[in-house]
Design a protein around this motif. Structure first.
Motif, short mmCIF file in Angstrom:
data_model
loop_
_atom_site.label_atom_id
_atom_site.label_comp_id
_atom_site.label_asym_id
_atom_site.label_seq_id
_atom_site.Cartn_x
_atom_site.Cartn_y
_atom_site.Cartn_z
N VAL A 198 34.46 -2.73 5.02
CA VAL A 198 33.26 -2.90 4.19
C VAL A 198 32.41 -4.05 4.72
CG1 VAL A 198 32.43 -3.47 1.88
CG2 VAL A 198 34.39 -1.93 2.16
N GLN A 199 33.06 -5.18 5.02
CA GLN A 199 32.33 -6.34 5.52
C GLN A 199 31.70 -6.07 6.89
OE1 GLN A 199 31.61 -9.12 3.87
NE2 GLN A 199 32.64 -8.23 2.09
N PHE A 200 32.34 -5.20 7.67
CA PHE A 200 31.77 -4.88 8.99
C PHE A 200 30.43 -4.18 8.85
CE2 PHE A 200 32.01 -2.09 12.94
CZ PHE A 200 31.52 -3.09 13.77
N THR A 201 30.30 -3.32 7.85
CA THR A 201 29.00 -2.68 7.63
C THR A 201 27.94 -3.72 7.25
OG1 THR A 201 29.52 -2.24 5.30
CG2 THR A 201 30.10 -0.54 6.88
N PHE A 202 28.32 -4.68 6.41
CA PHE A 202 27.39 -5.76 6.06
C PHE A 202 27.02 -6.58 7.30
CE2 PHE A 202 29.37 -5.80 1.58
CZ PHE A 202 28.55 -4.75 1.19
N MET A 203 28.01 -6.79 8.17
CA MET A 203 27.77 -7.58 9.37
C MET A 203 26.79 -6.88 10.31
SD MET A 203 30.54 -9.16 12.03
CE MET A 203 30.87 -7.57 12.80
N ILE A 204 26.89 -5.55 10.41
CA ILE A 204 25.93 -4.82 11.24
C ILE A 204 24.53 -4.98 10.67
CG2 ILE A 204 25.21 -2.50 11.93
CD1 ILE A 204 28.07 -1.76 12.33
N GLY A 205 24.41 -4.94 9.34
CA GLY A 205 23.11 -5.21 8.73
C GLY A 205 22.63 -6.62 9.02
N GLY A 206 23.58 -7.58 9.11
CA GLY A 206 23.21 -8.96 9.41
C GLY A 206 22.72 -9.16 10.83
N THR A 207 22.98 -8.21 11.71
CA THR A 207 22.50 -8.35 13.08
C THR A 207 20.98 -8.37 13.15
OG1 THR A 207 22.57 -5.94 13.44
CG2 THR A 207 24.54 -7.21 14.05
N VAL A 208 20.31 -7.84 12.13
CA VAL A 208 18.84 -7.80 12.15
C VAL A 208 18.27 -9.21 12.28
CG1 VAL A 208 16.79 -7.20 10.82
CG2 VAL A 208 18.76 -5.65 10.84
N ILE A 209 18.71 -10.13 11.41
CA ILE A 209 18.19 -11.49 11.44
C ILE A 209 18.75 -12.27 12.63
CG2 ILE A 209 18.04 -13.65 10.17
CD1 ILE A 209 18.08 -12.08 7.60
N VAL A 210 20.05 -12.12 12.88
CA VAL A 210 20.68 -12.88 13.96
C VAL A 210 20.08 -12.48 15.31
CG1 VAL A 210 22.85 -13.27 15.18
CG2 VAL A 210 22.82 -13.26 12.69
N GLU A 211 19.86 -11.20 15.53
CA GLU A 211 19.24 -10.78 16.78
C GLU A 211 17.84 -11.36 16.92
OE1 GLU A 211 21.43 -6.43 17.47
OE2 GLU A 211 19.27 -6.56 17.12
N ARG A 212 17.13 -11.47 15.82
CA ARG A 212 15.79 -12.03 15.87
C ARG A 212 15.83 -13.50 16.26
NH1 ARG A 212 11.11 -9.28 16.52
NH2 ARG A 212 9.33 -10.43 15.68
#
Length: 335
Positions: A266-280
């Motif tokens: 479950v947390q891995f799916t949230f982490m993939i969503g978090g890549t949006v800001i971190v990648e930026r």
């Protein structure tokens, strides 16, 4: 997991994806702003504007637009990007591997770091070190990934400039990739120079994404290990003279990993969503970074394609997590 429940899950996945498609399509249409105005010159005539709207189907009603887009998606056609003037599926295919490599590297780091610290915390149970570890873990839990990203940029990019703060690969590295999976391809070719540079560029984004995940794993796995250590089979092994480390790793861990695995998925799916800001923040050329550009430019086809891709990833990860949990615990196979 039996075949019938798996088919049911796949059917539900399709329904979920359809719901995601409906929601993102409707939300993008009610947001103020004209996407055509973002790509046409001020001197354009009304005929030019009408022709451009007709090209992207924006002159039709909402229902007709949705059916037209959904039919194209079913054929594998996600449309053409308004801002980049390229096929959406090609753009996603170029950027998605970078995001997947980053996310899976952060997952591996989070599992290894969280697992080792959970085992260490279990061994330190009822010692003066336990409250210190719990306090530090609570601190790591409270700090979101984008704050870690900013802190890491200041630490390793400004005060101690030892790591690159942007990009995916230094242009000076002489390598020509045949696939967009740069890290996997470099490992397969044993190109150590490229592997080292790629890992250096990934180090801070991986830490920013992986530290909160590791903290969650520590808390969940430690609680499960402490509960498992009270079971009869562990007490029997202790009476046989087994060392504390072997008790935790060999006896308790295999029965404590189930709940942690589910939560990690479950947390891995949230982490993939978090890549949006971190990648930026790190100017990392992944799908998340491109998603922000698509939103800024109100690039409807690209936004829709990216959201559907993320939705499919989330569903696939959840199904994979259930399958792995069923393999580790056969009693769930018919659940």
């Amino acid at each position: 997991m039996a075949v019938s429940p798996l088919i049911t899950r796949l059917g539900l996945a399709l329904v979920t994806l359809f719901g995601v498609a409906v929601i993102v399509f409707c939300l993008l249409r009610v947001v103020p702003g004209d996407p055509v105005a973002m790509m046409i010159s001020p001197s354009a005539t009304p005929a030019d504007i009408a022709a451009l709207k007709a090209r992207y189907g924006l002159d039709l009603g909402l229902g007709a637009q949705f059916m037209l887009w959904l039919g194209a998606v079913a054929r594998g056609d996600f449309g053409t990007s308004i801002s980049l003037r390229r096929d959406v599926l090609e753009l996603i295919g170029e950027r998605l591997p970078a995001t997947l490599e980053l996310a899976f590297a952060a997952l591996v780091f989070g599992i290894l770091a969280g697992g080792m610290l959970a085992i260490f915390g279990t061994l330190c149970r009822r010692t003066p070190l336990e409250p210190v570890l719990d306090f530090l873990n609570g601190l790591f839990l409270a700090v979101p990934d984008f704050v870690w990203a900013l802190a890491l940029v200041l630490l390793f990019g400004v005060f101690l400039p030892v790591l690159p703060i942007s990009g995916r690969l230094d242009p000076s590295v002489p390598v020509a990739f045949a696939t967009p999976f740069y890290l996997l391809e470099s490992l397969a070719r044993l190109n150590l120079a490229a592997v080292g540079d790629l890992l250096a560029h990934m180090a801070m984004p991986v830490l920013a994404l992986g530290l909160p995940l590791a903290a969650i794993i520590v808390r969940t796995l430690k609680e499960a290990l402490i509960e498992a250590m009270l079971q009869d089979y562990v007490l029997l092994a202790r009476l046989k003279g087994m060392s504390p480390l072997r008790l935790v790793v060999q006896e308790a861990l295999r029965n404590a990993v189930g709940p942690t695995l589910t939560l990690t998925g479950v947390q891995f799916t949230f982490m993939i969503g978090g890549t949006v800001i971190v990648e930026r923040i790190f100017a990392y050329p992944g799908l998340g970074n491109m998603a922000i550009d698509a939103v800024i430019n109100r690039d409807l086809p690209l936004i829709q394609g990216i959201v559907l891709t993320f939705g499919a990833l989330f569903i696939a990860i959840n199904i994979a997590t259930d399958l792995i949990a069923a393999l580790l615990n056969p009693r769930q196979a018919h659940g």
